[in-house]
Scaffold this motif. Structure first.
Motif, PDB file in Angstrom:
ATOM      1  N   GLU A 213     -42.035 147.772  69.442  1.00 20.91           N
ATOM      2  CA  GLU A 213     -41.828 147.352  68.061  1.00 20.91           C
ATOM      3  C   GLU A 213     -42.523 148.299  67.088  1.00 20.91           C
ATOM      4  O   GLU A 213     -41.963 148.660  66.041  1.00 20.91           O
TER       5      GLU A 213
ATOM      6  N   GLU B 244     -43.177 151.449  67.567  1.00 22.87           N
ATOM      7  CA  GLU B 244     -42.419 152.712  67.550  1.00 22.87           C
ATOM      8  C   GLU B 244     -41.186 152.592  66.660  1.00 22.87           C
ATOM      9  O   GLU B 244     -40.853 153.539  65.917  1.00 22.87           O
ATOM     10  N   ARG B 245     -40.511 151.451  66.717  1.00 19.56           N
ATOM     11  CA  ARG B 245     -39.323 151.249  65.883  1.00 19.56           C
ATOM     12  C   ARG B 245     -39.681 151.260  64.401  1.00 19.56           C
ATOM     13  O   ARG B 245     -38.996 151.872  63.586  1.00 19.56           O
TER      14      ARG B 245
ATOM     15  N   ILE C 277     -35.057 145.833  59.061  1.00 14.84           N
ATOM     16  CA  ILE C 277     -34.794 146.137  60.471  1.00 14.84           C
ATOM     17  C   ILE C 277     -34.272 144.870  61.122  1.00 14.84           C
ATOM     18  O   ILE C 277     -34.977 143.858  61.187  1.00 14.84           O
TER      19      ILE C 277
END
Length: 294
Positions: free
Chosen positions: A243, A245-246, A264
């Motif tokens: 999460e 990284e996203r 997102i």
């Protein structure tokens, strides 16, 4: 985590009077070792334990954080402990039963007189009713000197208050959160106390999970078997890393460079979530680096 992405997931108490425990501690995957010259050492063995620890630290190859819990500075042993810790080049000195800023100021002055480097920090045990009541003042005044962490002492708190907490520590929660809040308000780390039954793996895991939810940065330990579960509980999970990284990747896109809020998967993500994501990724990187030294 601390200001320099210091890992504090697992801090194992090592009795300085136990030569075998000292020898074995060097190869353990704990983030830090707290070499104990106080509670675990009998009064008649204090000098011998200090000399044993001095010799051990001189040849130790432990790659994590090294802390020495000293005796109260009002005692001769405490002053000798402080001198030894300064000479051994450890990372921090843990003061027991801190109940006010005076104890921290005295220790800081003593270290200054010893020309101790600024990187030698002070940690404070908060383990008495008075210490809990004055936690915010201790933290606020202590950070002007060398203070960088609180360590909770639940056993002494129980003894002093006659509280008999159940498995979930419900009766202690208001006091524990008071200590956490005082630490966070003043930018210092805070470590949860020990779990006494190292054979109770399930109970230990529950307490670690609760401690992380409460905001503790890590946990102090009494047995090497507790290191791995503490590291897992106070480190980011795979899902949390994914999460993070996203979120970081989303804000790195050119179209989002100047945006305060993005979307997102139908969720509104603010810059504060980016700050949190970067903290998770920094901890991930620190864990990888720490693992490479074991």
């Amino acid at each position: 985590m601390g200001r320099d992405q210091m890992l504090l997931r697992s801090l194992l108490f090592v009795p300085a009077a136990n030569g075998r425990a000292l020898e074995k501690s060097d190869g353990l995957p704990a983030d830090g070792l707290i070499y104990d010259l106080e509670d675990s050492v009998a009064p008649e063995a204090k000098d011998e334990a200090r000399e044993r620890l001095r010799e051990h630290l001189g040849k130790s190859r432990f790659a994590g954080i090294r802390i020495v819990r000293v005796n109260p500075l009002v005692l001769r042993e405490g002053t000798e402990d402080l001198l030894m810790a300064r000479g051994a080049g450890v990372d921090a000195v843990l003061l027991p039963k801190v109940e006010g800023a005076d104890a921290l100021n005295e220790a800081a002055r003593a270290l200054d007189e010893m020309d101790a480097p600024a990187k030698l920090r002070l940690w404070a045990m908060i383990e008495t009713p008075r210490g809990i009541l004055k936690a915010e003042k201790i933290a606020r005044k202590g950070v002007r000197g060398r203070l960088s962490a609180f360590v909770v002492g639940p056993n002494d708190i129980r003894l002093a208050t006659n509280v008999r907490p159940g498995p979930e520590r419900t009766e202690l929660l208001p006091w524990l959160m008071q200590i956490v809040l005082a630490a966070k308000a003043n930018g210092i780390d805070v470590l949860d106390g020990v779990y006494g039954d190292f054979r109770d793996a399930e109970g230990f895991a529950r307490e670690c999970d609760a401690g992380r939810r409460m905001g503790f940065d890590g946990k102090t330990l009494i047995h090497p078997s507790q290191i791995a579960p503490a590291n897992a509980a106070f480190g980011p999970s795979d899902a949390e890393i994914a999460e993070a990284e996203r979120i970081a990747a989303a804000f790195e896109r050119p179209e989002n460079a100047d945006r305060g809020v993005i979307q997102i998967d139908g969720r509104m993500i603010e810059r504060l979530h980016l700050t949190e994501a970067r903290r998770v990724l920094a901890q991930r990187d620190a864990i990888v680096a720490r693992s490479a030294t074991n």
